[in-house]
Design an enzyme around this catalytic site. Structure first.
Site, PDB file in Angstrom:
ATOM      1  N   HIS A  57     -27.300  42.751   6.079  1.00 12.60           N
ATOM      2  CA  HIS A  57     -28.576  43.007   5.398  1.00 12.60           C
ATOM      3  C   HIS A  57     -28.372  43.807   4.125  1.00 12.60           C
ATOM      4  CE1 HIS A  57     -32.952  43.148   5.364  1.00 12.60           C
ATOM      5  NE2 HIS A  57     -32.920  44.440   5.123  1.00 12.60           N
ATOM      6  N   HIS A  59     -30.159  44.395   0.005  1.00  8.27           N
ATOM      7  CA  HIS A  59     -31.002  44.085  -1.153  1.00  8.27           C
ATOM      8  C   HIS A  59     -30.186  44.576  -2.353  1.00  8.27           C
ATOM      9  CE1 HIS A  59     -34.309  43.649   1.707  1.00  8.27           C
ATOM     10  NE2 HIS A  59     -34.038  44.855   2.163  1.00  8.27           N
ATOM     11  N   ARG A  83     -40.916  53.335  -1.470  1.00  8.48           N
ATOM     12  CA  ARG A  83     -41.208  51.939  -1.780  1.00  8.48           C
ATOM     13  C   ARG A  83     -41.926  51.816  -3.124  1.00  8.48           C
ATOM     14  NH1 ARG A  83     -44.568  47.374   1.621  1.00  8.48           N
ATOM     15  NH2 ARG A  83     -46.355  48.537   0.849  1.00  8.48           N
ATOM     16  N   TYR A 122     -35.755  38.977  -2.364  1.00  5.84           N
ATOM     17  CA  TYR A 122     -37.180  38.728  -2.630  1.00  5.84           C
ATOM     18  C   TYR A 122     -37.586  38.846  -4.088  1.00  5.84           C
ATOM     19  CZ  TYR A 122     -37.329  43.852  -1.865  1.00  5.84           C
ATOM     20  OH  TYR A 122     -37.100  45.197  -1.890  1.00  5.84           O
ATOM     21  N   ARG A 211     -45.855  42.334   7.936  1.00  5.03           N
ATOM     22  CA  ARG A 211     -46.782  42.887   6.940  1.00  5.03           C
ATOM     23  C   ARG A 211     -46.938  41.967   5.741  1.00  5.03           C
ATOM     24  NH1 ARG A 211     -43.743  46.672   4.753  1.00  5.03           N
ATOM     25  NH2 ARG A 211     -42.054  46.843   6.256  1.00  5.03           N
ATOM     26  N   HIS A 237     -37.704  41.768   8.636  1.00  7.29           N
ATOM     27  CA  HIS A 237     -37.845  43.211   8.902  1.00  7.29           C
ATOM     28  C   HIS A 237     -38.900  43.326   9.987  1.00  7.29           C
ATOM     29  CE1 HIS A 237     -37.009  43.817   4.333  1.00  7.29           C
ATOM     30  NE2 HIS A 237     -35.953  44.281   4.950  1.00  7.29           N
ATOM     31  N   GLU A 240     -39.902  49.002  11.494  1.00  9.98           N
ATOM     32  CA  GLU A 240     -39.093  50.068  10.901  1.00  9.98           C
ATOM     33  C   GLU A 240     -39.814  51.405  10.880  1.00  9.98           C
ATOM     34  OE1 GLU A 240     -37.950  49.029   6.927  1.00  9.98           O
ATOM     35  OE2 GLU A 240     -36.497  50.653   6.776  1.00  9.98           O
ATOM     36  N   HIS A 274     -34.057  46.236  11.529  1.00 11.38           N
ATOM     37  CA  HIS A 274     -34.815  47.461  11.842  1.00 11.38           C
ATOM     38  C   HIS A 274     -35.756  47.233  13.027  1.00 11.38           C
ATOM     39  CE1 HIS A 274     -33.597  48.433   7.759  1.00 11.38           C
ATOM     40  NE2 HIS A 274     -34.503  47.684   7.217  1.00 11.38           N
ATOM     41  N   ASP A 325     -28.330  47.387   3.629  1.00 13.55           N
ATOM     42  CA  ASP A 325     -29.739  47.411   3.255  1.00 13.55           C
ATOM     43  C   ASP A 325     -29.987  47.898   1.825  1.00 13.55           C
ATOM     44  OD1 ASP A 325     -32.484  47.462   3.256  1.00 13.55           O
ATOM     45  OD2 ASP A 325     -32.726  48.706   5.023  1.00 13.55           O
TER      46      ASP A 325
HETATM   47  C1  NGQ Z   1     -37.392  46.138   1.256  1.00 10.88           C
HETATM   48  N1  NGQ Z   1     -36.600  47.920   2.682  1.00 10.88           N
HETATM   49  O1  NGQ Z   1     -37.912  45.030   1.322  1.00 10.88           O
HETATM   50  O2  NGQ Z   1     -36.597  46.446   0.389  1.00 10.88           O
HETATM   51  C2  NGQ Z   1     -37.752  47.147   2.308  1.00 10.88           C
HETATM   52  C3  NGQ Z   1     -38.849  48.047   1.857  1.00 10.88           C
HETATM   53  C4  NGQ Z   1     -40.925  47.047   2.794  1.00 10.88           C
HETATM   54  C5  NGQ Z   1     -36.504  48.371   3.931  1.00 10.88           C
HETATM   55  N2  NGQ Z   1     -37.374  47.937   4.785  1.00 10.88           N
HETATM   56  C6  NGQ Z   1     -40.131  47.388   1.578  1.00 10.88           C
HETATM   57  N3  NGQ Z   1     -35.555  49.179   4.272  1.00 10.88           N
HETATM   58  O3  NGQ Z   1     -40.420  47.012   3.902  1.00 10.88           O
HETATM   59  O4  NGQ Z   1     -42.109  46.776   2.612  1.00 10.88           O
HETATM   60 ZN    ZN Z   2     -34.361  45.377   4.083  1.00 13.20          ZN
END
Ligand code: NGQ
Ligand code: ZN
Length: 458
Positions: A57, A59, A83, A122, A211, A237, A240, A274, A325
Site C-alpha cells: 500500500h 500513495h 487530510r 487516486y 466513505r 481502505h 482506519e 487499515h 502508505d
Molecule cells: C489517502 N490515507 O487516501 O491517502 C488516505 C487519507 C482518506 C490513509 N487512509 C484520505 N492513510 O482516507 O480519506
Molecule cells: Zn492509503
C-alpha cells in the site's frame, strides 16, 4: 543466470550453500541447497538471501509531504486535519512532479528491500478536476517511474465519487480524484490493455473507502474488473478511524468490515487496508476468509489511527501484509518492528507476533508479510522456490546488527536491530536493481526529485 548463496531463506526454511538458477524471464528454475562447490559462472554471495518484501500500500505523491505535516501545534492535529493538508498539497502537483516523486520513492523502496509495490492511485485529473487528454496520464506517470527503477508494481486505480457514506457529495479538495462508474471502468480497461505485455505491471482496482463509493458503485467496479481480469486484486481502505466506524454505523447500522462482508463477496482478491477497527467478530470472519489485511504501521502511528489486534488475528489464521502508505517512512524493517511493538505496548508482553511452529518474531513476521503481500499484489512472488519470480534481497552480513548471526537470528536482528544498511543488493525478476545499496539511476532520479521538491516548496 545462477547465484550461489552462503545461506538463504527458502520456502522450506533456511538452507546453506544454495544454488539458484534463474531463467531469462526472471523466474526461479532450480533451487539446490548443499552445493559446496559453486560452479565458476555463478555469482557467489557470502551473505544471507531472503525473499523481497512486497509493499502492499503506497500513495507515492505523499512522499514529498513527509515531514511537512508535523507542525500544527499540540492537540490541534488529527487524521482529518492532516487530510486537509494533503488535499492542499495535491492541488499543485503536475504529472511530471508526480513521476519524479514516485521514481525517487521507488528507488528508496528498493533500497529498503521492497521489490513490489501496490500503488493505490487516486490522483487522476487536473487541478480543476477536468480530465487529462489521456485518461491514463497520471497512472502512466507512476508506472513509468516504476519501470525506470525496476520495481514491480501492482497499480490500483482508485474509484472515488463522494465524501461520506451513502453517496454524500464530494468536496472541492477531492476533485482530482473523481470518476463515475463508467469513466472508471474505461480507465481500468485502458490500463489493462496498455500494460498487458509488461510482466512487472499488474492492474487491479481500489474503491477508495466506504466513505467514497456507494454500494452500487462498489459492486459495479468489482463486476467490471472481474470481467476484465477475474484474478485482479481489489483493495479498499476499510476502518482506519473511529469516526469512520461511527459514521458507518449511523448510515447502515453496521460497522465497516461487517458491512463489507455482509454486502460483497470478499474473496482472496481482496486487501482490506487499515482494518484497524475490526472488532473481534469481524476479525474472526476475516481470518476465516481468504482476504488479506493490509497494515501500515508507521503511517497508522503517524496519523494517530490506532492499533489493529494483529496477534489475535494471526492466531486465528488471518493473513496480513505491510504497506508504507503515506511513505512518511520507507522501511520494511520499521513497519515490521512497529507492528510488533504496537502489540507489545498494548498488551505489555513481548514476542506477540509469533507461533509455536515459528517462535522467532522476526522470522514469523517476515514470512507472513511476504506471503500476504504477494497475495494482495497478485504477483508471482512470495517465496524463493521454483516457479516464482526471482525477487530477492541480499543482506549485508557485515552490517553491525547482522554480523555473526545465522538462521532466524538474522531476521530477528534485522527487524529489531537493523537499519537500511542491512540491505545490500536487491533483485527484481532476475535483475539486480540495488547493488551495494545503490541504484544505477539513483543520482539522476534524485536530481529530478530535488528539482520537483524545490518547485513545490517554493
Ligand atoms: C489517502 N490515507 O487516501 O491517502 C488516505 C487519507 C482518506 C490513509 N487512509 C484520505 N492513510 O482516507 O480519506
Ligand atoms: Zn492509503
Amino acid at each position: 543466470m545462477k547465484i550461489h548463496a552462503a545461506t538463504a531463506l527458502l520456502a522450506g526454511g533456511w538452507a546453506d550453500d544454495v544454488l539458484l538458477a534463474i531463467d531469462g524471464a526472471g523466474f526461479i528454475e532450480a533451487v539446490t541447497p548443499g552445493v559446496v562447490d559453486a560452479p565458476p559462472e555463478c555469482e557467489r554471495l557470502s551473505d544471507a538471501v531472503i525473499p523481497g518484501m512486497p509493499n502492499l500500500h503506497s500513495h507515492a505523491f505523499q512522499r514529498a509531504m513527509a515531514g511537512l505535516t508535523e507542525a500544527r501545534g499540540p492537540g490541534e492535529d488529527s487524521f482529518w486535519t492532516w487530510r486537509r493538508q494533503m488535499y492542499a498539497f495535491v492541488e499543485r502537483l503536475t504529472p511530471e512532479q508526480v513521476q519524479d516523486i514516485a521514481a525517487q520513492l521507488y528507488v528508496e523502496m528498493l533500497q529498503a528491500g521492497y521489490s513490489n509495490v501496490g500503488e493505490f492511485h487516486y490522483l487522476h485529473h487536473q487541478a480543476d478536476g477536468s480530465p487529462y487528454e489521456t485518461r491514463t496520464e497520471m497512472s502512466d506517470r507512476i508506472i513509468a517511474a516504476a519501470r525506470e527503477t525496476g520495481i514491480a508494481v501492482t497499480h490500483l486505480p482508485v474509484l472515488y465519487t463522494g465524501n461520506g457514506f451513502g453517496g454524500a457529495p464530494p468536496e472541492a479538495g477531492q476533485r482530482r480524484f473523481l470518476n463515475d462508474s463508467d469513466a472508471f471502468a474505461a480507465l481500468v480497461e485502458d490500463l489493462i490493455g496498455r500494460y498487458r505485455d509488461d510482466a512487472l505491471v499488474r492492474i487491479g482496482i481500489a474503491p477508495h473507502s466506504l466513505r467514497a463509493v456507494t454500494r452500487e458503485q462498489l459492486q459495479h467496479a468489482v463486476d467490471a474488473i472481474t470481467r476484465l481480469d477475474p484474478m485482479a486484486p481489489i483493495h479498499i481502505h476499510i476502518a482506519e478511524q473511529t469516526r469512520e466506524v461511527e459514521e458507518c454505523i449511523a448510515w447502515s447500522g453496521q460497522r465497516p468490515v461487517q458491512w463489507l462482508l455482509n454486502s460483497i463477496d470478499v474473496d482472496q482478491r481482496w486487501c482490506l487496508v487499515h482494518a484497524t477497527y475490526a472488532n473481534g467478530a469481524e476479525r474472526k470472519r476475516l481470518a476465516d476468509g481468504d482476504a488479506v489485511v493490509g497494515l501500515c504501521p508507521t503511517t497508522e502511528a503517524n496519523l494517530g489511527d490506532g492499533v489493529f489486534s494483529a496477534n489475535e488475528f494471526l492466531a486465528d489464521g488471518g493473513r496480513i501484509g505491510i504497506g508504507s502508505d503515506s511513505n512518511v517512512s520507507v522501511s520494511a524493517i520499521e513497519e515490521l518492528r512497529l507492528l510488533e511493538y504496537g502489540q507489545r505496548l498494548s498488551h505489555r508482553l513481548r514476542a506477540l507476533l509469533a507461533s509455536d511452529e515459528s517462535p522467532s518474531v522476526g522470522r514469523y513476521l517476515y514470512d507472513v508479510a511476504v506471503a500476504g503481500g504477494a497475495q494482495a499484489l497478485a504477483q508471482p512472488v512470495g517465496a524463493l522456490e521454483v516457479g516464482r519470480r526471482a525477487d530477492l534481497v541480499v543482506l549485508d552480513g557485515d552490517a553491525p546488527a547482522l554480523v555473526c548471526k545465522s538462521g532466524d537470528a538474522i531476521l530477528d536482528s534485522l527487524v529489531f536491530a537493523g537499519n537500511r544498511d542491512a540491505v545490500k543488493h536487491v533483485m527484481v525478476a532476475g535483475r539486480w536493481r540495488i547493488r551495494d545499496g545503490r541504484h544505477e539511476r539513483g543520482d539522476v532520479i534524485f536530481e529530478r526529485y530535488k528539482h520537483a521538491l524545490a518547485a513545490l516548496l517554493a
